[in-house]
Design an enzyme around this catalytic site. Sequence first.
Site: not given
Length: 413
Positions: A55, A309
């Site tokens: 992110k 991720s």
Amino acid sequence: MASIPLTLADLQAARARIASLILATPLWLNDPLSREFAVPIHFKLENLQPTGSFKLRGASHKVDRLLASGRELRGVIAASAGNHAQGVARAALVKGLPATVVMPVAAPLTKIEACRGLGAEVVLAGTTLEEARTLAERLAGERGLEFIHPYDDWQIIAGQASAGLEIVEALPTATLVIVPLGGGGLISGVALAIKLQRPDVRIVGVQTETIAPFRRFLDDGSLEVVSPSAHTIADGIKVKAPGELTRQVIARYVDAIVTVDDNAIAEAMVCLLERTRTIGEGAGVVALAALLKGKIVPRPHDRVVVLVSGGNADMTLVGRSIDYGLASSGRLMSVAVRVADSPGRLAALLGVVAEHGMNVRHVEHRRGELHVPVGMTEIIMQIETRDFAHQGELLDHFAAQGLDARNLIGAVE
């Protein structure tokens, strides 16, 4: 279908803007998994980013573009279960901007404290991401802050695309890339970055079984309505309302979408820890879970990239997941043995366990329960073993002695 306003040149420019703010994460070839699947398996370790998740890429690019717009900024605000919040907080901190993040009240404590540590004001509100986002958008209007959407923003997608550019650069022969899928920002950026250069590469998204709005999207264009009570340990992709922009990219550039359940995710967390000595959170390891459970079957001569991720896992969940992973692979068992309630019985059982090269973690006695006859006791031992065959040896030994022994965990299919 609406046009996608991002070119390869746009993605490359976005990568250059954030190069000094993020880590170009490694692509690691894993030998044991490569042997198991008979094709090269690489991990793209986004859990090594400064904030523990991909992110940071999109957030850094969005903040950069806001500052480049020339408009006066009072600060930025975001809604997130944690990873986007941390990305925005750090991106704002680096640029000297005030940041506010709205997080659901049940957000992991580690992520809440991480945001505070990055100087952000943390507001806890709502039980879902959607409720947190509603408050964040209202506060943005009241305070004059710039709301940074976690995924449905072309500048965010362009930032996430830097991960895809790195994959092509590090492994130009990749043929299959497996990516976690929540709102769609990551997979959109990665798919664009790869498909604009290598349209033959297969891109597969992975959602959780309980929260999978994209389950049938590639088949008929529909989005599945998610139950308000739906739960998953993969809180980072617990997104019930996917983006409109990300849908455009997914429809055009993603080849397949599969789902995995929480048990598979827990096993994948253990596998990643053992294979890379790094921690992956639930959402971060769903791509690996899909591979391990056969939801995605590599073709002969494939070169596979599994994108991890994020790694901002709640430590209590990590502990539970490790135990589950050990049990599911035959390395942890709980056996209940019913014996006469007399001195020396426990010592004899422990001696048998030791003779089989096993280690006892925990012992419990049960007496006075309806399933345990008077004068008997049920001894429950949690034991570390090598595999299911090793467990079978112990159970066979007890059976040969005429003991009533049960494996309380059992093999996981």
